[in-house]
Design an enzyme around this catalytic site. Structure first.
Site, PDB file in Angstrom:
ATOM      1  CB  VAL A  57       0.791  -4.140   4.583  1.00 11.99           C
ATOM      2  CG1 VAL A  57       0.342  -5.526   5.019  1.00 11.99           C
ATOM      3  CG2 VAL A  57       1.457  -3.418   5.743  1.00 11.99           C
ATOM      4  CB  CYS A  58      -1.266  -4.297  -0.444  1.00  9.26           C
ATOM      5  SG  CYS A  58      -2.683  -3.817   0.561  1.00  9.26           S
ATOM      6  CB  SER A  59       3.610  -3.929  -2.435  1.00  6.02           C
ATOM      7  OG  SER A  59       4.186  -3.232  -1.370  1.00  6.02           O
TER       8      SER A  59
END
Length: 163
Positions: A57-59
């Protein structure tokens, strides 16, 4: 303190992120080149704050804000995590991330100054997924801590706050 969740477990932060209408705190982060990254003045800023670029999700949020940055006039997008600059530079190079700035809060008080450092849960010490949009004069236009760490931010709301 703000509350988010890691899975089904509630997670708290050291404080609250800056509120709409307040002045965004200044900061000094470490860029991928180990140079100082500070809150720009005279331009709009989107701060995409997240735990680690090593998660899906961060990437995804870094990729999405990189896409959006191309169409945002007079706006700087800064992606902030506690990942080391080496890891951020490697990710950005491999992914072709070139329209945003990535910066590390590993040697900074950013997490506490912005109220987004997680104080409990498995990822305590990392930054909660948060988006803060800052106007040219330093005032906060939008602030969102996602309900769960595994949820992408509301990109539409962040862009809408820019007008």
């Amino acid at each position: 303190m703000a509350t988010t969740a890691l899975g089904d477990t509630p997670v708290h932060t050291v404080g609250e992120p800056p509120t709409v209408g307040s002045q965004a705190p200044t900061f000094e982060l470490t860029g991928n080149d180990f140079e100082s990254v500070t809150l720009p003045t005279g331009t709009r800023v989107v701060l995409n704050i997240f735990p680690s670029v090593a998660t899906g999700v961060c990437s995804a949020s870094v990729r999405r804000f990189n896409e959006l940055a191309a169409s945002l006039d007079d706006t700087t997008v800064i992606n902030v995590s506690k990942d080391l600059p080496f890891a951020l530079a490697s990710f950005c190079g491999a992914e072709g991330i070139d329209k945003v700035t990535t910066a590390s809060a590993f040697a900074s008080t950013f997490g506490s100054d912005y109220g987004v450092e997680m104080t409990d849960g498995k990822w305590r010490g990392l930054l909660a997924r948060t988006v803060v949009v800052v106007d040219r004069d330093g005032s906060v236009l939008h602030s969102q801590v996602t309900p769960t760490i595994g949820e992408e931010p509301d990109y539409d709301a962040a862009v809408a706050a820019l007008g």
